[in-house]
Enzyme design. Structure first.
Site, PDB file in Angstrom:
ATOM      1  CE  LYS A  86       7.129 108.003 -67.308  1.00 20.55           C
ATOM      2  NZ  LYS A  86       6.793 108.039 -68.750  1.00 20.55           N
ATOM      3  CE1 TYR A 146      30.219  85.885 -52.352  1.00 16.22           C
ATOM      4  CE2 TYR A 146      29.132  87.986 -52.761  1.00 16.22           C
ATOM      5  CZ  TYR A 146      29.281  86.844 -51.997  1.00 16.22           C
ATOM      6  OH  TYR A 146      28.497  86.656 -50.903  1.00 16.22           O
ATOM      7  CG  MET A 152      21.866  91.582 -51.661  1.00 17.05           C
ATOM      8  SD  MET A 152      21.041  90.163 -50.932  1.00 17.05           S
ATOM      9  CE  MET A 152      20.997  89.018 -52.300  1.00 17.05           C
TER      10      MET A 152
HETATM   11  C1  LIG Z   1       7.378 109.054 -69.454  1.00 17.05           C
HETATM   12  C2  LIG Z   1       6.632 109.773 -70.514  1.00 17.05           C
HETATM   13  C3  LIG Z   1       6.967 111.097 -70.858  1.00 17.05           C
HETATM   14  C4  LIG Z   1       8.157 111.817 -70.282  1.00 17.05           C
HETATM   15  O1  LIG Z   1       9.320 111.459 -70.995  1.00 17.05           O
HETATM   16  P1  LIG Z   1      10.728 112.131 -70.620  1.00 17.05           P
HETATM   17  O2  LIG Z   1      11.655 111.588 -71.630  1.00 17.05           O
HETATM   18  O3  LIG Z   1      11.057 111.657 -69.250  1.00 17.05           O
HETATM   19  O4  LIG Z   1      10.541 113.594 -70.680  1.00 17.05           O
HETATM   20  C5  LIG Z   1       6.148 111.754 -71.758  1.00 17.05           C
HETATM   21  N1  LIG Z   1       5.078 111.135 -72.323  1.00 17.05           N
HETATM   22  C6  LIG Z   1       4.764 109.852 -72.031  1.00 17.05           C
HETATM   23  C7  LIG Z   1       3.581 109.231 -72.691  1.00 17.05           C
HETATM   24  C8  LIG Z   1       5.531 109.128 -71.147  1.00 17.05           C
HETATM   25  O5  LIG Z   1       5.219 107.854 -70.869  1.00 17.05           O
END
Ligand SMILES: *Cc1c(COP(=O)(O)O)cnc(C)c1O
Length: 379
Positions: A40, A271, A319
């Protein structure tokens, strides 16, 4: 000449590191326990399709994404094996699942029904993984509702109950009492499944619970499958080292010196003049800023590597620009490589170090840097 010029700031991702990490994490599990790679957030900023391709080359057959669009993109990139959509489906999306052979997390009986109808019309069973909230207090059904839920969807003709899973809130801290609580609640879920199997013996879902933290810290929670994200990208929960073999950070983030300038003592920098030189100083102006994921919170905290030496970031990160103090580092000039994450010579800046300085975690930092810069995969 290419159609577009390269960006000066570049993220380099090592496919070799991703593969080595996959093999290392895999080796912590029993040989017949599959390891699902979470890809993801565009592979935690490493590039979803490229990361999945690297994990597949290392033997991965199960992948996890948050939403349907990512899963379809992954298929279009040629990834085989199981792809689980962890946030499930919205009504109207069900047909994509059988069409692209995708699996869905389910936590509504109605979405299982929609998937079943879609599966039947394609002559397939859509694999579903029932999401149970065992203590994360996030997505999922309650443990005590597992039996009713399994009974409600277990006989639907167009789905297959492929998994039953939960998620840890604190597996990176093995001493926390919530870990035991989650395991106890998951045991209750498994007991409900066993009861459902007395009338539906065909049900044999994989029960899975472990994320990276639990894979390293809680072997009793390894289950029938494990799901790893952060460790596969090389940021172990707690910099774990196993049998002398460390995880390898896969991301390197580099820029170049844009200008070098000598300023006297007492000069305010950037800044707000939040940094004032205390001695005659040499500053390197870098063409990188918060737009590139180099967060403003790192102002006056982070260090970069120039000529193999650490140089502190001084003044506010803007930025698209920031300043590093290179006083005393010999021969810094325009065009020199600057490493913001990764190794240069004998020095090293880790995503964990930067995340701590920014008051966040490596996960967020990797996404922000990886997904906001020109990125390239190295073998
Ligand atoms: C993101 C996620 C993981 C992975 O977690 P890590 O800490 O990156 O290993 C596992 N299970 C679910 C449901 C997740 O959303």
């Amino acid at each position: 000449m290419n159609a577009l010029p390269d960006s000066v700031n570049r993220v380099w991702v090592s496919a070799g590191a991703l593969k080595a990490n996959y093999r290392l994490v895999r080796s912590l599990l029993p040989p017949d326990t599959p390891l699902l790679a979470m890809v993801k957030a565009d592979g935690y900023g490493h590039g979803m399709a490229d990361a999945a391709t690297a994990f597949a080359a290392a033997g991965c057959r199960h992948f996890g994404v948050a939403e349907l669009l990512e899963a379809v993109r992954l298929r279009e990139a040629g990834i085989d094996g199981e792809i689980v959509v962890m946030d499930g489906l919205w009504p109207g999306q069900e047909e994509y699942f059988p069409r692209h052979s995708l699996s869905a997390a389910v936590f509504f009986v109605d979405s299982a029904r929609l998937l079943s109808a879609a599966g039947q019309s394609c002559g397939r069973r859509v694999p579903v993984h029932i999401k149970v909230d065992c203590g994360m207090t996030r997505l999922g059904i309650r443990p005590e509702d597992t039996l009713t839920f399994v009974q409600a969807i277990g006989q639907l003709p167009g789905i297959e109950v492929a998994g039953l899973f939960a998620h840890f809130p604190e597996a990176d801290s093995p001493e926390k009492p919530s870990n035991r609580q989650v395991c106890d609640n998951f045991a209750q879920v498994r007991a409900a499944l066993a009861e459902a199997r007395t009338t539906m013996p065909q049900l044999s879902p994989r029960c899975h619970l472990a994320n990276s933290g639990a894979i390293f810290n809680l072997p009793m929670a390894h289950g029938d499958m494990a799901r790893s994200g952060i460790a596969l990208y090389g940021c172990a929960p707690g910099h774990a080292v196993i049998g002398g073999a460390a995880l390898q950070p896969a991301m390197r983030f580099v820029s170049r010196v844009l200008q070098v300038k000598d300023v006297p003592a007492g000069r305010g920098v950037s800044y707000g003049h939040t940094f004032v030189t205390t001695r005659p100083s040499r500053l390197a102006v870098l063409p990188v800023g918060y737009e590139d994921g180099y967060q403003r919170a790192l102002s006056n905290k982070a260090s970069v590597l120039i000529s193999g030496r650490r140089a502190p970031i001084v003044g506010r990160i803007c930025m698209n620009l920031c300043m590093a103090d290179v006083t005393g580092i010999a021969e810094v000039s325009t065009g020199d490589e600057v490493v913001l994450i990764g190794r240069q010579g004998n020095e090293w800046v880790s995503a964990d170090e930067l995340a701590a300085q920014a008051g966040t975690i490596s996960y967020e930092l990797l996404c922000m840097i990886g997904n906001n810069n020109q990125r390239e995969m190295l073998s």
